[in-house]
Scaffold this active site. Structure first.
Site, short mmCIF file in Angstrom:
data_model
loop_
_atom_site.label_atom_id
_atom_site.label_comp_id
_atom_site.label_asym_id
_atom_site.label_seq_id
_atom_site.Cartn_x
_atom_site.Cartn_y
_atom_site.Cartn_z
N ASN A 1 0.55 -1.53 -0.26
CA ASN A 1 -0.17 0.15 0.54
C ASN A 1 0.73 1.09 -0.01
OD1 ASN A 1 0.50 -1.21 2.59
ND2 ASN A 1 -1.10 0.39 3.43
N ILE A 2 0.52 2.80 -0.83
CA ILE A 2 1.40 3.25 -0.58
C ILE A 2 -0.15 4.43 -0.23
CG2 ILE A 2 2.00 5.33 -2.07
CD1 ILE A 2 2.78 2.69 -4.17
N GLU A 3 -0.25 4.95 0.95
CA GLU A 3 -0.71 5.93 1.33
C GLU A 3 -0.32 7.93 0.92
OE1 GLU A 3 -1.00 5.36 5.73
OE2 GLU A 3 -2.30 3.51 5.13
N CYS B 1 -4.38 1.06 -2.95
CA CYS B 1 -4.23 -0.23 -1.96
C CYS B 1 -2.82 -1.51 -2.37
CB CYS B 1 -5.12 -1.12 -1.70
SG CYS B 1 -6.31 -0.57 -1.23
N GLU C 1 -3.03 -3.96 -2.82
CA GLU C 1 -3.91 -5.15 -4.20
C GLU C 1 -3.38 -4.49 -5.82
OE1 GLU C 1 -4.67 -4.96 -0.99
OE2 GLU C 1 -6.75 -5.60 -1.04
N CYS D 1 -10.82 -4.95 -0.66
CA CYS D 1 -12.02 -3.75 -0.17
C CYS D 1 -12.35 -3.81 -1.93
CB CYS D 1 -11.22 -2.48 0.20
SG CYS D 1 -10.30 -1.99 -1.65
N CYS E 1 -10.43 -2.97 -5.19
CA CYS E 1 -9.60 -3.66 -5.42
C CYS E 1 -10.03 -5.02 -5.95
CB CYS E 1 -8.87 -4.21 -4.49
SG CYS E 1 -7.36 -2.86 -3.67
#
Ligand SMILES: [Zn+2]
Length: 130
Positions: free
Chosen positions: A42-44, A53, A55, A87, A90
């Protein structure tokens, strides 16, 4: 590549997460028909809606490498140590590339849960002209 091996790849990918806001790291690993593995984490973002996300990072990497028609499975794991499920976004993102793609998750490598994406996303959206 066994389901367990793919899950271990997802666990390893988790270290590359950028999650300064949630401190919730997720790793994913996609297996293709050629046996290649594409990983993601994940890359916020400070603008939360821009967050990616794990995925979608992994799937995008596979598709960009030419694997739009042979995605076989995706393993997912999270830093919480609990089984993590994709989620809604995804699920739809994965469904685009095949209703039979297997989603592998679990609390540990010894307790994997496996679902076809069509089970996690019944009646997924498709444009009729695809
Ligand atoms: Zn997601």
């Amino acid at each position: 590549m066994t389901d367990r091996e793919l899950f271990i790849q997802a666990q390893d990918a988790m270290q590359y997460a950028y999650a300064p806001y949630s401190r919730y790291s997720v790793g994913a690993a996609v297996l293709t028909g050629t046996g290649e593995i594409f990983r993601g984490a994940n890359i916020e973002n400070a603008s939360y809606g821009a967050t990616l996300c794990a995925e979608r990072v992994a799937i995008s990497s596979a598709v960009f490498a030419g694997h739009k028609d042979d995605l076989i499975a995706i393993a997912i794991c999270a830093s919480s140590g609990e089984a993590v499920y994709p989620c809604g976004i995804c699920r739809q993102f994965l469904f685009e590339f095949g209703a039979d793609i297997r989603v592998i998750t679990g609390k540990t490598v010894e307790a994997l849960e496996i679902f076809p994406i069509s089970e996690l996303l019944p009646n997924g959206f498709r444009l009729e002209n695809k």
